[in-house]
Scaffold this motif. Structure first.
Motif, mmCIF file in Angstrom:
data_model
loop_
_atom_site.group_PDB
_atom_site.id
_atom_site.type_symbol
_atom_site.label_atom_id
_atom_site.label_comp_id
_atom_site.label_asym_id
_atom_site.label_seq_id
_atom_site.Cartn_x
_atom_site.Cartn_y
_atom_site.Cartn_z
ATOM 1 N N ALA A 10 0.854 -1.189 0.000
ATOM 2 C CA ALA A 10 0.000 0.000 0.000
ATOM 3 C C ALA A 10 0.887 1.234 0.000
ATOM 4 O O ALA A 10 1.422 1.643 1.036
ATOM 5 N N SER A 11 1.056 1.842 -1.164
ATOM 6 C CA SER A 11 1.854 3.071 -1.270
ATOM 7 C C SER A 11 1.022 4.228 -0.725
ATOM 8 O O SER A 11 -0.102 4.456 -1.173
ATOM 9 N N LEU A 12 1.584 4.980 0.212
ATOM 10 C CA LEU A 12 0.816 5.979 0.958
ATOM 11 C C LEU A 12 1.113 7.414 0.547
ATOM 12 O O LEU A 12 0.527 8.352 1.103
ATOM 13 N N GLY A 13 2.041 7.598 -0.398
ATOM 14 C CA GLY A 13 2.455 8.955 -0.712
ATOM 15 C C GLY A 13 3.449 9.453 0.331
ATOM 16 O O GLY A 13 3.777 8.753 1.291
ATOM 17 N N PRO A 14 3.929 10.688 0.168
ATOM 18 C CA PRO A 14 5.031 11.152 1.013
ATOM 19 C C PRO A 14 4.661 11.605 2.416
ATOM 20 O O PRO A 14 5.550 11.790 3.243
ATOM 21 N N GLY A 15 3.379 11.827 2.710
ATOM 22 C CA GLY A 15 3.078 12.253 4.080
ATOM 23 C C GLY A 15 1.667 12.751 4.291
ATOM 24 O O GLY A 15 1.132 12.659 5.404
ATOM 25 N N ASP A 16 1.052 13.329 3.269
ATOM 26 C CA ASP A 16 -0.302 13.865 3.387
ATOM 27 C C ASP A 16 -1.305 12.742 3.167
ATOM 28 O O ASP A 16 -1.347 12.152 2.081
ATOM 29 N N PRO A 17 -2.140 12.413 4.156
ATOM 30 C CA PRO A 17 -3.119 11.337 3.957
ATOM 31 C C PRO A 17 -4.048 11.606 2.775
ATOM 32 O O PRO A 17 -4.597 10.671 2.198
ATOM 33 N N GLY A 18 -4.209 12.877 2.407
ATOM 34 C CA GLY A 18 -5.043 13.202 1.262
ATOM 35 C C GLY A 18 -4.480 12.704 -0.055
ATOM 36 O O GLY A 18 -5.194 12.683 -1.066
ATOM 37 N N LEU A 19 -3.209 12.311 -0.059
ATOM 38 C CA LEU A 19 -2.582 11.798 -1.276
ATOM 39 C C LEU A 19 -2.627 10.278 -1.351
ATOM 40 O O LEU A 19 -2.079 9.692 -2.292
ATOM 41 N N ILE A 20 -3.246 9.634 -0.378
ATOM 42 C CA ILE A 20 -3.425 8.178 -0.454
ATOM 43 C C ILE A 20 -4.479 7.879 -1.516
ATOM 44 O O ILE A 20 -5.555 8.476 -1.518
ATOM 45 N N THR A 21 -4.175 6.974 -2.415
ATOM 46 C CA THR A 21 -5.121 6.658 -3.489
ATOM 47 C C THR A 21 -6.333 5.907 -2.930
ATOM 48 O O THR A 21 -6.279 5.324 -1.831
ATOM 49 N N ARG A 22 -7.403 5.901 -3.703
ATOM 50 C CA ARG A 22 -8.597 5.168 -3.268
ATOM 51 C C ARG A 22 -8.296 3.683 -3.125
ATOM 52 O O ARG A 22 -8.811 3.011 -2.235
ATOM 53 N N ALA A 23 -7.445 3.156 -4.024
ATOM 54 C CA ALA A 23 -7.109 1.732 -3.964
ATOM 55 C C ALA A 23 -6.367 1.400 -2.666
ATOM 56 O O ALA A 23 -6.653 0.383 -2.006
ATOM 57 N N ALA A 24 -5.409 2.236 -2.300
ATOM 58 C CA ALA A 24 -4.659 1.976 -1.066
ATOM 59 C C ALA A 24 -5.566 2.152 0.150
ATOM 60 O O ALA A 24 -5.490 1.378 1.119
ATOM 61 N N TRP A 25 -6.424 3.164 0.112
ATOM 62 C CA TRP A 25 -7.348 3.405 1.227
ATOM 63 C C TRP A 25 -8.245 2.192 1.432
ATOM 64 O O TRP A 25 -8.468 1.731 2.561
ATOM 65 N N GLN A 26 -8.771 1.660 0.322
ATOM 66 C CA GLN A 26 -9.644 0.483 0.410
ATOM 67 C C GLN A 26 -8.889 -0.717 0.988
ATOM 68 O O GLN A 26 -9.424 -1.464 1.814
ATOM 69 N N ALA A 27 -7.642 -0.892 0.555
ATOM 70 C CA ALA A 27 -6.839 -2.002 1.088
ATOM 71 C C ALA A 27 -6.634 -1.853 2.589
ATOM 72 O O ALA A 27 -6.702 -2.837 3.347
ATOM 73 N N LEU A 28 -6.403 -0.621 3.045
ATOM 74 C CA LEU A 28 -6.210 -0.379 4.481
ATOM 75 C C LEU A 28 -7.486 -0.695 5.257
ATOM 76 O O LEU A 28 -7.444 -1.291 6.336
ATOM 77 N N GLU A 29 -8.623 -0.265 4.695
ATOM 78 C CA GLU A 29 -9.897 -0.481 5.389
ATOM 79 C C GLU A 29 -10.230 -1.966 5.511
ATOM 80 O O GLU A 29 -10.787 -2.409 6.519
ATOM 81 N N GLN A 30 -9.899 -2.739 4.471
ATOM 82 C CA GLN A 30 -10.307 -4.142 4.429
ATOM 83 C C GLN A 30 -9.289 -5.084 5.061
ATOM 84 O O GLN A 30 -9.577 -6.275 5.214
ATOM 85 N N ALA A 31 -8.138 -4.578 5.424
ATOM 86 C CA ALA A 31 -7.046 -5.437 5.881
ATOM 87 C C ALA A 31 -7.326 -6.045 7.252
ATOM 88 O O ALA A 31 -7.922 -5.416 8.127
ATOM 89 N N SER A 32 -6.859 -7.278 7.422
ATOM 90 C CA SER A 32 -6.857 -7.918 8.742
ATOM 91 C C SER A 32 -5.509 -7.772 9.417
ATOM 92 O O SER A 32 -5.368 -8.026 10.615
ATOM 93 N N CYS A 33 -4.497 -7.417 8.633
ATOM 94 C CA CYS A 33 -3.142 -7.264 9.188
ATOM 95 C C CYS A 33 -2.401 -6.159 8.447
ATOM 96 O O CYS A 33 -2.354 -6.157 7.225
ATOM 97 N N TRP A 34 -1.857 -5.208 9.204
ATOM 98 C CA TRP A 34 -0.946 -4.204 8.652
ATOM 99 C C TRP A 34 0.479 -4.580 9.076
ATOM 100 O O TRP A 34 0.717 -4.969 10.230
ATOM 101 N N ALA A 35 1.383 -4.432 8.141
ATOM 102 C CA ALA A 35 2.814 -4.570 8.461
ATOM 103 C C ALA A 35 3.503 -3.275 8.034
ATOM 104 O O ALA A 35 3.032 -2.582 7.140
ATOM 105 N N TRP A 36 4.608 -2.959 8.694
ATOM 106 C CA TRP A 36 5.327 -1.739 8.321
ATOM 107 C C TRP A 36 6.793 -1.866 8.746
ATOM 108 O O TRP A 36 7.119 -2.632 9.657
ATOM 109 N N PRO A 37 7.655 -1.111 8.087
ATOM 110 C CA PRO A 37 9.077 -1.182 8.444
ATOM 111 C C PRO A 37 9.417 -0.208 9.570
ATOM 112 O O PRO A 37 8.891 0.906 9.626
ATOM 113 N N VAL A 38 10.306 -0.626 10.437
ATOM 114 C CA VAL A 38 10.856 0.272 11.457
ATOM 115 C C VAL A 38 12.375 0.192 11.365
ATOM 116 O O VAL A 38 12.945 -0.861 11.097
ATOM 117 N N GLY A 39 13.019 1.335 11.582
ATOM 118 C CA GLY A 39 14.461 1.394 11.460
ATOM 119 C C GLY A 39 15.201 0.773 12.626
ATOM 120 O O GLY A 39 16.341 0.368 12.510
#
Length: 241
Positions: A10-39
């Protein structure tokens, strides 16, 4: 036999939630699991922070994955393998995993390492990439100037690129974007000074985030702390006119 879940970038854009595409937003809403990288272990996640600003509820399963900021290839391979093992364990339960990515998944992102390692471990895993807004595009919008137009030429490369090579790009392209410039910013400013390009450069940091910063007088950045997610746009063509 139970089918494995999908690995979804799910590509989220550089920082503004308003730049999240509808496709990514839908994937986030329907997801049972989110994963993300941490440094670093228990560290904050820039990608997760973007999603948290949307107000979307988190799914039941959360999977932070260690992606340390190191150039040691042996250490990186070890961490990518460990992250892939964790991700694969969820996928093989039949659960889709939505991996959160600032910017775009195909543009200098960690997702490629994860998906490649997961598919090496299990070639049957399905992978879906949802594209997003990459930081140079958001930065150009903030600057209010196009990156290129017509027959113009554009080069985008890491700021850590060898200075001699950057110089060749400055000779050949009309616009050059240098990404993640923090570690080498003084040297880059010296290079732009020698080429009389300082006044044709713009610095953008964390585009779209609450902390975003646009600096048009880049000379003032000397000795200033800057964020890892920062870039320089150099309009070389303006110096030739």
């Amino acid at each position: 036999m139970q089918q494995s879940g999908r690995l979804i970038a799910a590509s989220l854009g550089p920082g503004d939630p308003g730049l999240i595409t509808r496709a990514a937003w839908q994937a986030l809403e329907q997801a049972s699991c989110w994963a993300w990288p941490v440094g670093r272990r228990d560290g904050e996640s820039y990608a997760l922070a973007i999603v948290q600003r949307t107000g979307l509820p988190q799914p039941a399963r959360l999977l932070p994955l260690d992606f340390p900021m190191t150039r040691d290839p042996v250490a990186l391979a070890r961490y990518w393998h460990a992250a892939a093992i964790q991700t694969l364990a969820v996928l093989q339960e039949g659960v889709d995993v939505v991996f959160l990515i600032e910017g775009d998944a195909s543009f200098f992102a960690t997702f490629g390492y994860l998906s490649q390692t997961v598919r090496t471990l299990d070639p049957t895993i399905r992978v879906t990439v949802i594209p997003g807004v990459a930081s140079p595009l958001a930065a150009a919008a903030l600057e209010g100037e196009p990156l290129c137009a017509g027959e113009g030429s554009l080069a985008i490369l890491p700021g850590s690129t060898d200075l001699e090579r950057i110089g060749r790009f400055l000779d050949e392209f009309q616009t050059v974007v240098l990404l993640k410039v923090r570690p080498v910013l003084p040297a880059l400013l010296d290079l732009l000074t020698r080429r009389n390009l300082l006044k044709h450069a713009v610095f953008v940091e964390r585009a779209g985030a609450p902390e975003e910063r646009v600096v048009r007088n880049v000379a003032e950045l000397r000795d200033q702390p800057v964020h890892y997610l920062s870039l320089l746009i150099v309009h070389v063509d303006r110096s030739r006119s």
